[in-house]
Design an enzyme around this catalytic site. Structure first.
Site, PDB file in Angstrom:
ATOM      1  N   LEU A   1       0.894  -1.150   0.000  1.00 28.26           N
ATOM      2  CA  LEU A   1       0.000   0.000   0.000  1.00 28.26           C
ATOM      3  C   LEU A   1       0.928   1.194   0.000  1.00 28.26           C
ATOM      4  CD1 LEU A   1      -2.637  -0.995   2.717  1.00 28.26           C
ATOM      5  CD2 LEU A   1      -3.094  -0.634   0.292  1.00 28.26           C
ATOM      6  N   ASP A   2       0.609   2.212  -0.798  1.00 27.08           N
ATOM      7  CA  ASP A   2       1.434   3.425  -0.811  1.00 27.08           C
ATOM      8  C   ASP A   2       1.516   4.011   0.583  1.00 27.08           C
ATOM      9  OD1 ASP A   2       1.254   3.244  -3.571  1.00 27.08           O
ATOM     10  OD2 ASP A   2      -0.472   4.589  -3.635  1.00 27.08           O
ATOM     11  N   GLU A   3       2.514   4.856   0.752  1.00 25.24           N
ATOM     12  CA  GLU A   3       2.696   5.531   2.042  1.00 25.24           C
ATOM     13  C   GLU A   3       1.420   6.276   2.449  1.00 25.24           C
ATOM     14  OE1 GLU A   3       5.941   8.629   4.015  1.00 25.24           O
ATOM     15  OE2 GLU A   3       6.089   8.107   1.902  1.00 25.24           O
ATOM     16  N   ASP A   4       0.742   6.882   1.465  1.00 24.03           N
ATOM     17  CA  ASP A   4      -0.452   7.664   1.807  1.00 24.03           C
ATOM     18  C   ASP A   4      -1.749   6.882   1.636  1.00 24.03           C
ATOM     19  OD1 ASP A   4      -0.060   7.637  -0.900  1.00 24.03           O
ATOM     20  OD2 ASP A   4      -0.196   9.805  -1.182  1.00 24.03           O
ATOM     21  N   SER A   5      -1.644   5.561   1.502  1.00 27.96           N
ATOM     22  CA  SER A   5      -2.836   4.713   1.513  1.00 27.96           C
ATOM     23  C   SER A   5      -2.823   3.935   2.823  1.00 27.96           C
ATOM     24  CB  SER A   5      -2.819   3.734   0.335  1.00 27.96           C
ATOM     25  OG  SER A   5      -2.800   4.456  -0.880  1.00 27.96           O
TER      26      SER A   5
END
Length: 190
Positions: A46-50
């Site tokens: 998961l992306d850092e901002d997800s």
């Protein structure tokens, strides 16, 4: 034969889906959430901002199974604006996104408008408030995972993602896990 260990975690906003990061030091890593066993790996990312459901395992074979196209991944995306059925139909059919410098059309997928605001915990960093215009939620279920795919998909239909939460992998659901929570399980139900 050693027994493998498996964990479900709610990856919080602002964390990388990894244990080692050799570039800048000020990144938050999964190892800060729990004392995980040697050889643990995140399955997919998961992306850092997800945020949301992430499976961790010491079993490389399990990682291959979960990452395969047979296993669905469901995301709830909070988008900028009130998403409409036309946009949802476009998402379902597949939309063109940029991927590694080329155009890529996403595979047909499941998508629907989420009528009631999901009961997720507040995110670490405020999204933005309603004064900047309304937001809405859409569920998108894919079985492929290109880099930042869901964000690119909602942007392609005119509704940029403000918050992205993975709620399900196969038959394993986020349920009421809280951000940063770690749950050890005997196996994954995918």
């Amino acid at each position: 034969m050693s027994t493998h260990r498996h964990f479900l975690i709610y990856k919080p906003f602002g964390y990388l889906s990894q244990f080692i990061y050799n570039l800048k030091r000020n990144k938050k890593l999964l190892g800060e959430l729990h004392d995980f066993p040697e050889g643990i790996m995140a399955i997919g990312r998961l992306d850092e901002d997800s945020e949301g459901l992430l499976l961790l395992t010491t079993d490389g074979m399990m990682s291959e199974i979960v990452r395969s196209k047979k296993v669905e991944k469901e995301y709830y995306a909070q988008v900028d604006g009130l998403i409409n059925q036309d946009a949802v139909e476009m998402l379902k059919q597949g939309v063109e996104i940029g991927f590694k410098g080329t155009r890529y059309t996403t595979l047909p997928c499941e998508a629907h408008i989420v009528k009631e605001k999901p009961n997720f915990p507040e995110r670490g960093r405020k999204i933005r408030d309603e004064r900047h215009g309304p937001t809405s939620w859409v569920s998108i279920t894919v079985n492929e995972g290109k880099f930042r795919q869901v964000r690119k998909m909602t942007a392609a239909v005119g509704f940029p993602t403000l918050r992205l939460v993975r709620v399900r992998i196969g038959n394993t659901h986020l349920n009421d896990l809280q951000p940063g929570a770690v749950l050890e399980v005997n196996e994954f139900d995918v």
